[in-house]
Write a protein that holds these residues in place. Structure first.
Motif, mmCIF file in Angstrom:
data_model
loop_
_atom_site.group_PDB
_atom_site.id
_atom_site.type_symbol
_atom_site.label_atom_id
_atom_site.label_comp_id
_atom_site.label_asym_id
_atom_site.label_seq_id
_atom_site.Cartn_x
_atom_site.Cartn_y
_atom_site.Cartn_z
ATOM 1 N N GLN A 1 24.444 -27.494 -4.044
ATOM 2 C CA GLN A 1 25.462 -27.430 -5.090
ATOM 3 C C GLN A 1 24.924 -26.740 -6.332
ATOM 4 O O GLN A 1 25.597 -25.892 -6.932
ATOM 5 C CB GLN A 1 25.939 -28.844 -5.444
ATOM 6 C CG GLN A 1 26.986 -28.893 -6.545
ATOM 7 C CD GLN A 1 27.449 -30.322 -6.811
ATOM 8 O OE1 GLN A 1 27.616 -31.121 -5.886
ATOM 9 N NE2 GLN A 1 27.653 -30.657 -8.073
ATOM 10 N N LEU A 2 23.696 -27.074 -6.733
ATOM 11 C CA LEU A 2 23.090 -26.438 -7.908
ATOM 12 C C LEU A 2 22.864 -24.952 -7.659
ATOM 13 O O LEU A 2 23.169 -24.113 -8.525
ATOM 14 C CB LEU A 2 21.772 -27.113 -8.259
ATOM 15 C CG LEU A 2 21.021 -26.481 -9.438
ATOM 16 C CD1 LEU A 2 21.828 -26.586 -10.729
ATOM 17 C CD2 LEU A 2 19.643 -27.116 -9.629
ATOM 18 N N VAL A 3 22.337 -24.603 -6.489
ATOM 19 C CA VAL A 3 22.057 -23.192 -6.197
ATOM 20 C C VAL A 3 23.351 -22.385 -6.182
ATOM 21 O O VAL A 3 23.408 -21.268 -6.709
ATOM 22 C CB VAL A 3 21.295 -23.054 -4.858
ATOM 23 C CG1 VAL A 3 21.212 -21.587 -4.435
ATOM 24 C CG2 VAL A 3 19.895 -23.634 -4.992
ATOM 25 N N ARG A 4 24.412 -22.945 -5.601
ATOM 26 C CA ARG A 4 25.696 -22.251 -5.606
ATOM 27 C C ARG A 4 26.158 -21.984 -7.038
ATOM 28 O O ARG A 4 26.637 -20.887 -7.369
ATOM 29 C CB ARG A 4 26.746 -23.067 -4.864
ATOM 30 C CG ARG A 4 28.105 -22.361 -4.768
ATOM 31 C CD ARG A 4 29.091 -23.129 -3.901
ATOM 32 N NE ARG A 4 29.422 -24.423 -4.474
ATOM 33 C CZ ARG A 4 29.102 -25.585 -3.943
ATOM 34 N NH1 ARG A 4 28.405 -25.634 -2.814
ATOM 35 N NH2 ARG A 4 29.460 -26.723 -4.514
ATOM 36 N N GLY A 5 25.990 -22.975 -7.907
ATOM 37 C CA GLY A 5 26.362 -22.802 -9.304
ATOM 38 C C GLY A 5 25.512 -21.761 -10.011
ATOM 39 O O GLY A 5 26.008 -20.996 -10.845
ATOM 40 N N MET A 6 24.211 -21.722 -9.672
ATOM 41 C CA MET A 6 23.323 -20.738 -10.295
ATOM 42 C C MET A 6 23.696 -19.320 -9.878
ATOM 43 O O MET A 6 23.682 -18.393 -10.691
ATOM 44 C CB MET A 6 21.871 -21.052 -9.919
ATOM 45 C CG MET A 6 21.350 -22.340 -10.517
ATOM 46 S SD MET A 6 19.697 -22.775 -9.921
ATOM 47 C CE MET A 6 18.722 -21.498 -10.714
ATOM 48 N N ILE A 7 24.037 -19.140 -8.608
ATOM 49 C CA ILE A 7 24.456 -17.819 -8.141
ATOM 50 C C ILE A 7 25.729 -17.396 -8.874
ATOM 51 O O ILE A 7 25.852 -16.265 -9.351
ATOM 52 C CB ILE A 7 24.673 -17.832 -6.614
ATOM 53 C CG1 ILE A 7 23.335 -18.030 -5.891
ATOM 54 C CG2 ILE A 7 25.348 -16.539 -6.155
ATOM 55 C CD1 ILE A 7 23.476 -18.289 -4.403
ATOM 56 N N GLY A 8 26.677 -18.322 -8.992
ATOM 57 C CA GLY A 8 27.914 -18.018 -9.701
ATOM 58 C C GLY A 8 27.677 -17.684 -11.162
ATOM 59 O O GLY A 8 28.293 -16.760 -11.710
ATOM 60 N N HIS A 9 26.768 -18.429 -11.791
ATOM 61 C CA HIS A 9 26.455 -18.179 -13.202
ATOM 62 C C HIS A 9 25.869 -16.786 -13.406
ATOM 63 O O HIS A 9 26.268 -16.059 -14.331
ATOM 64 C CB HIS A 9 25.469 -19.241 -13.697
ATOM 65 C CG HIS A 9 24.909 -18.973 -15.058
ATOM 66 N ND1 HIS A 9 25.645 -19.118 -16.211
ATOM 67 C CD2 HIS A 9 23.670 -18.550 -15.450
ATOM 68 C CE1 HIS A 9 24.894 -18.798 -17.261
ATOM 69 N NE2 HIS A 9 23.696 -18.456 -16.822
ATOM 70 N N ARG A 10 24.950 -16.389 -12.530
ATOM 71 C CA ARG A 10 24.343 -15.063 -12.655
ATOM 72 C C ARG A 10 25.383 -13.968 -12.417
ATOM 73 O O ARG A 10 25.352 -12.925 -13.095
ATOM 74 C CB ARG A 10 23.183 -14.923 -11.675
ATOM 75 C CG ARG A 10 21.966 -15.781 -11.990
ATOM 76 C CD ARG A 10 21.252 -15.312 -13.236
ATOM 77 N NE ARG A 10 19.998 -16.020 -13.444
ATOM 78 C CZ ARG A 10 19.149 -15.782 -14.429
ATOM 79 N NH1 ARG A 10 19.431 -14.850 -15.324
ATOM 80 N NH2 ARG A 10 18.033 -16.473 -14.553
ATOM 81 N N ARG A 11 26.293 -14.175 -11.475
ATOM 82 C CA ARG A 11 27.338 -13.177 -11.231
ATOM 83 C C ARG A 11 28.279 -13.069 -12.434
ATOM 84 O O ARG A 11 28.738 -11.969 -12.787
ATOM 85 C CB ARG A 11 28.129 -13.540 -9.971
ATOM 86 C CG ARG A 11 27.346 -13.439 -8.674
ATOM 87 C CD ARG A 11 26.741 -12.064 -8.474
ATOM 88 N NE ARG A 11 26.004 -11.950 -7.217
ATOM 89 C CZ ARG A 11 25.024 -11.110 -7.012
ATOM 90 N NH1 ARG A 11 24.620 -10.287 -7.985
ATOM 91 N NH2 ARG A 11 24.411 -11.052 -5.845
ATOM 92 N N GLN A 12 28.550 -14.201 -13.074
ATOM 93 C CA GLN A 12 29.384 -14.164 -14.275
ATOM 94 C C GLN A 12 28.699 -13.381 -15.392
ATOM 95 O O GLN A 12 29.343 -12.590 -16.102
ATOM 96 C CB GLN A 12 29.684 -15.590 -14.740
ATOM 97 C CG GLN A 12 30.667 -16.341 -13.860
ATOM 98 C CD GLN A 12 30.845 -17.788 -14.281
ATOM 99 O OE1 GLN A 12 30.095 -18.313 -15.109
ATOM 100 N NE2 GLN A 12 31.842 -18.452 -13.706
ATOM 101 N N ARG A 13 27.398 -13.584 -15.564
ATOM 102 C CA ARG A 13 26.644 -12.835 -16.572
ATOM 103 C C ARG A 13 26.688 -11.339 -16.262
ATOM 104 O O ARG A 13 26.865 -10.511 -17.149
ATOM 105 C CB ARG A 13 25.200 -13.329 -16.629
ATOM 106 C CG ARG A 13 25.003 -14.682 -17.285
ATOM 107 C CD ARG A 13 25.388 -14.636 -18.752
ATOM 108 N NE ARG A 13 24.982 -15.846 -19.460
ATOM 109 C CZ ARG A 13 25.504 -16.227 -20.615
ATOM 110 N NH1 ARG A 13 26.467 -15.497 -21.191
ATOM 111 N NH2 ARG A 13 25.092 -17.315 -21.203
ATOM 112 N N GLU A 14 26.499 -11.003 -15.013
ATOM 113 C CA GLU A 14 26.541 -9.605 -14.603
ATOM 114 C C GLU A 14 27.901 -8.986 -14.933
ATOM 115 O O GLU A 14 27.981 -7.887 -15.501
ATOM 116 C CB GLU A 14 26.263 -9.525 -13.105
ATOM 117 C CG GLU A 14 26.336 -8.143 -12.506
ATOM 118 C CD GLU A 14 26.123 -8.185 -11.011
ATOM 119 O OE1 GLU A 14 27.115 -8.035 -10.253
ATOM 120 O OE2 GLU A 14 24.963 -8.382 -10.585
#
Length: 290
Positions: free
Chosen positions: A217-230
Motif C-alpha cells: 500500500q505504501l509503495v503504491r502511494g509512493m509511485i503515485g506521488h512521484r507520478r503526480q510530481r512528474e
C-alpha cells in the motif's frame, strides 16, 4: 517529511520487533535521518548478521557490541555507502572479525543536500552480493534485492523466514527517499519501487523511522506521488521555462528552508528522467517542455 516523535527516543537500546530481529538506534538524528540510523541484528543468540551498522560513533559501537553479546557475527551487511549507514562496519569488523558483505563500493563527489549523506570513501567489502544472492545462518537467510535509485549501489535484504524486508533508504514510512543526481537516478528509483510492489513482503524495516506494516500500500502511494510530481513539473514547464529552484518555490509551498536543497535535487532528478524520455529539454539551468 514527517517530524520525529517526541523524545525520549530509544537511542542505544535494544528493541525486538520480531523473534529473529533486534534493532539499535544510533545517536545521529537530523532532518534527513529522522531519529537516527537503525541498525538491525538478525539471527539467534549463536550466529547473527548486522544490517546497516551506521555511523562510526563510539557510543553506537558500544551499544552494538553489548547487543551482540557472545553471538558470532556472520556478516556485517550494508544496504549502501552513505556515511550514516556503512562507516561503523570497519570498527565492528575489527572488533568481531566478521566480514563486510553487501553493496558494492561507490566513491563519488556527492553534490547532495546534506553532509551526512556523502559517500563513505573507506568502505571496502569482503564480498559484494548480486541480486538474489544470500547470506545464511542458523534458522535465517538474508537475500539481496537490488534496488538502485537512491544510490546506484543500493540493496535491500529479505529475511526469507519471516517475510521481512530491510529497505535501507529505499522505502521509509516517514519520508520519501532523496534522489540526488548524478548517482541518484529517478528512472532506476521508480523501477525499483515497481520491483518491490511486485513482491509479497509482510513488513518493511527501514534504516530510519517506523516499520512499514502495509508495504504494498505504501509503495503504491509512493509511485503515485512521484507520478503526480512528474505531471506537475511538465504542466508548470508548459506554462513557461523555469529553473529547478523556481519549480521548487511553486511545488513546495511553506517548505522548511533546511529541506530546500533536497527538494531541488528531487526535482532535478525528475527533470533528467523526463529529458531522457524526450519530454523536456534545457539550456543551462532553464528547462522547458518539448
Amino acid at each position: 517529511m514527517a517530524g520525529p516523535p517526541p523524545k525520549p527516543w530509544p537511542t542505544g537500546l535494544v528493541e525486538h520487533p520480531e523473534p529473529l530481529v533486534r534493532r539499535v538506534l544510533a545517536p545521529n538524528p537530523s532532518p534527513y535521518t529522522y531519529t537516527g540510523t537503525q541498525t538491525y541484528l538478525v539471527g539467534d543468540d549463536d550466529r547473527i548478521a548486522v544490517i546497516d551498522p551506521g555511523p562510526d560513533e563510539p557510543d553506537h559501537i558500544a551499544a552494538l557490541l553489548s547487543a551482540i553479546g557472545d553471538a558470532e557475527v556472520a556478516a556485517i551487511m550494508c544496504t549502501h555507502t552513505h556515511r550514516d549507514h556503512s562507516p561503523a562496519a570497519r570498527s565492528l569488523a575489527e572488533k568481531t572479525g566478521a566480514p563486510i558483505v553487501g553493496c558494492a563500493p561507490l566513491v563519488l563527489d556527492d553534490s547532495g543536500p546534506r553532509a551526512d549523506a556523502s559517500f563513505d570513501k573507506l568502505y571496502e567489502p569482503d564480498r559484494v552480493l548480486a541480486d538474489g544472492e544470500a547470506m545464511t545462518g542458523p534458522g535465517w537467510t538474508l537475500t539481496a534485492v537490488a534496488t538502485p535509485g537512491h544510490t546506484s549501489n543500493h540493496l535491500c535484504f529479505a529475511l526469507e523466514q519471516s517475510g521481512a524486508l530491510f529497505t535501507g533508504d529505499h522505502v521509509m514510512a516517514w519520508s520519501t527517499s532523496v534522489v540526488v543526481p548524478p548517482d541518484g537516478d529517478m528512472s532506476a528509483y521508480m523501477a525499483s519501487l515497481e520491483k518491490l510492489y511486485a513482491r509479497e513482503d509482510r513488513v518493511y524495516y527501514p534504516a530510519h523511522g517506523p516499520a512499514v506494516e502495509r508495504p504494498r500500500q505504501l509503495v503504491r502511494g509512493m509511485i503515485g506521488h512521484r507520478r503526480q510530481r512528474e505531471n506537475q513539473i511538465v504542466r508548470l514547464l508548459s506554462e513557461n521555462a523555469q529553473s529547478p529552484r523556481e519549480l521548487v518555490a511553486v511545488m513546495y509551498k511553506g517548505l522548511d528552508p533546511k529541506l530546500e536543497g533536497a527538494a531541488r535535487m528531487s526535482v532535478t532528478a525528475h527533470l533528467i528522467d523526463l529529458e531522457r524520455r524526450g519530454m523536456v529539454s534545457r539550456s543551462e539551468d532553464i528547462w522547458q517542455t518539448n
